[in-house]
Design an enzyme around this catalytic site. Structure first.
Site, PDB file in Angstrom:
ATOM      1  N   GLU A  93     -14.501 -82.750 -47.084  1.00 57.17           N
ATOM      2  CA  GLU A  93     -13.289 -81.923 -47.027  1.00 57.17           C
ATOM      3  C   GLU A  93     -13.067 -81.431 -45.604  1.00 57.17           C
ATOM      4  O   GLU A  93     -13.931 -80.751 -45.040  1.00 57.17           O
ATOM      5  CB  GLU A  93     -13.411 -80.735 -47.986  1.00 57.17           C
TER       6      GLU A  93
ATOM      7  N   TYR B  52      -4.596 -80.408 -44.431  1.00 56.99           N
ATOM      8  CA  TYR B  52      -5.765 -80.536 -45.306  1.00 56.99           C
ATOM      9  C   TYR B  52      -5.988 -82.006 -45.596  1.00 56.99           C
ATOM     10  O   TYR B  52      -5.041 -82.744 -45.888  1.00 56.99           O
ATOM     11  CB  TYR B  52      -5.519 -79.782 -46.617  1.00 56.99           C
TER      12      TYR B  52
END
Ligand code: GDP
Ligand code: MN
Length: 407
Positions: free
Chosen positions: A218, A130
């Site tokens: 993101e 991530y």
């Protein structure tokens, strides 16, 4: 403003950030036509067919019309169930997905119709990480967050294993420094070429966020491939609306169909409106008073259903529109009108409220607090109508009365 994954990936690719190759498709024919070139360029017969909606959680999301079908589908070549090639499978998927409604954790129960697909090269994933850059309002700087728990919603990681989120605050004059990138790479367990590629990606992403005035980028997952490449398999981006004038190319990517219809309508009437999850609709003038009103509602135990600033120059027509937008939200169990008339006059607000109720009716409690310019006239207008209104002396009193009335 948010954009689609395929648009985000195009912007990233233009600035040297590694992404798989892909093509956008609005028809099954376009989706099928994408397969050949992608397979050829990628050297693998795996492609991924991804629903393009602004909401996340598509991989775990399901279609209303096809409860067994996910929003993201990996297609392999060969014969499966009598269906021969990747192209035939992509055609079948595209025919089913396009025009169907996808429900994910972020769309709400009604879901979002899928109008576009992204057909992308399949990637041999070794690890899913991530990586994000978001504007940290506490420091006023961009913050890079990274985690080994890619593919999982970051909110879940933050709840269950907060120690697995790594953070580096980015100095705008320096960008992400080498030592910070190294520290993140080490924390993610990257070594050798994967570490080198990972650090390069991080530094480029930090520069991208600064240059493009994003409030969020993101990448979930950022993947490490079996041959140590690091690339963005997903891309969610939000841009600072107030900086869009600096990025006309980005402003053009706006997809109004994906935006909340109430927020869009409010924008057309010059109202600042943001929908929230609570039950008390707020009609207020001035952003500061609107925020204070939301705080006060929370303080007395309620939850606001929206932020709404009708602004200083609102007309009866604008106020009528605002009131209609609020009453249309089925979550709204009561309405609090909180006005301090300065430039905005109380009688204009009163006329707007009376007119809106005349047009659409009112089946929830209404508390009105008026103060300032033309307050007596405003109160007379409300009194003269036969509206079922509770009047309040001040903000706190009004908040208490509306919370009380909705219990
Ligand atoms: P989201 O669910 O909306 O966040 O959509 P993503 O773009 O993150 O895709 C969901 C999941 O699909 C990812 O976490 C991956 O596990 C998987 N996925 C996406 N692309 C590929 C691919 O090329 N190969 C493989 N094996 N899986 C993929
Ligand atoms: Mn994702």
């Amino acid at each position: 403003m948010k954009i689609h994954e395929y648009q985000a990936k195009r912007l990233m690719a233009e600035r040297g950030l590694a992404v798989p190759e892909g093509r956008v498709a609005t028809t099954p024919e376009e989706a099928v036509a994408a397969v050949g070139p992608l397979v050829e360029a990628g050297g693998s017969s795996v492609v991924v067919v991804k629903s393009q909606i602004h909401a996340g959680g598509r991989g775990k999301g399901r279609f209303v019309e096809h409860p067994d079908l996910a929003g993201v589908n990996v297609v392999t070549d060969g014969v499966e169930g009598g269906v021969p090639s990747a192209e035939a499978k992509v055609r079948a998927l595209a025919e089913t997905m396009l025009g169907s409604t996808l429900v994910t954790v972020q769309t709400g129960e009604t879901g979002t119709p899928v109008r576009r697909l992204y057909v992308e090269q399949g990637v041999a994933i070794a690890r899913e990480l991530y990586l994000s850059v978001l504007l940290d309002r506490a420091t006023g700087r961009n913050l890079m967050m990274a985690s080994t728990e890619g593919g999982t919603e970051i909110e879940e990681v933050a709840d269950a294993t907060p120690e697995k989120i790594l953070r580096e605050t980015i100095d705008p004059a320096v960008g992400l420094a080498d030592f910070q990138a190294r520290r993140l790479a080490l924390g993610l367990g990257l070594a050798g070429d994967a570490a080198k590629n990972g650090m390069q990606f991080m530094k480029a992403l930090a520069a991208f966020a600064a240059e493009m005035d994003t409030d969020l980028v993101e990448i979930n997952p950022l993947v490490v491939t079996e041959d140590d490449r690091v690339l963005a398999l997903d891309g969610k981006m939000g841009f600072d609306d107030n900086a869009l004038f600096r990025h006309p190319g980005v402003a053009e990517l706006r997809d109004e169909a994906e935006e909340d219809p109430a927020e869009r309508e409010a924008g057309a009437y010059g109202l600042s409106f943001i929908k929230l999850d609570g039950s008390i609709g707020c009609l207020v003038n001035g952003a500061g008073l609107a925020m204070a009103t939301m705080d006060t509602i929370k303080q007395v135990g309620g939850e606001p259903a929206n932020f709404l600033d009708v602004g200083g120059g609102a007309t009866t027509e604008n106020v009528t529109a605002a009131f209609k937008i609020i009453t249309r939200d089925p979550n709204v169990k009561g309405i609090f009108v909180n006005i301090f008339g300065g430039i905005m006059k109380c009688d204009v607000i009163a006329e707007g409220v009376v007119e809106a109720v005349r047009q659409v009716g009112l089946d929830v409690p209404l508390v009105v607090r008026l103060e300032g310019t033309n307050v007596e006239l405003g109160k007379r207008i409300i009194d003269a109508s036969d509206l079922d209104v509770v009047s309040a002396d001040d903000m706190k009193d009004g908040a208490q009365k509306i919370v009380e009335a909705t219990r």
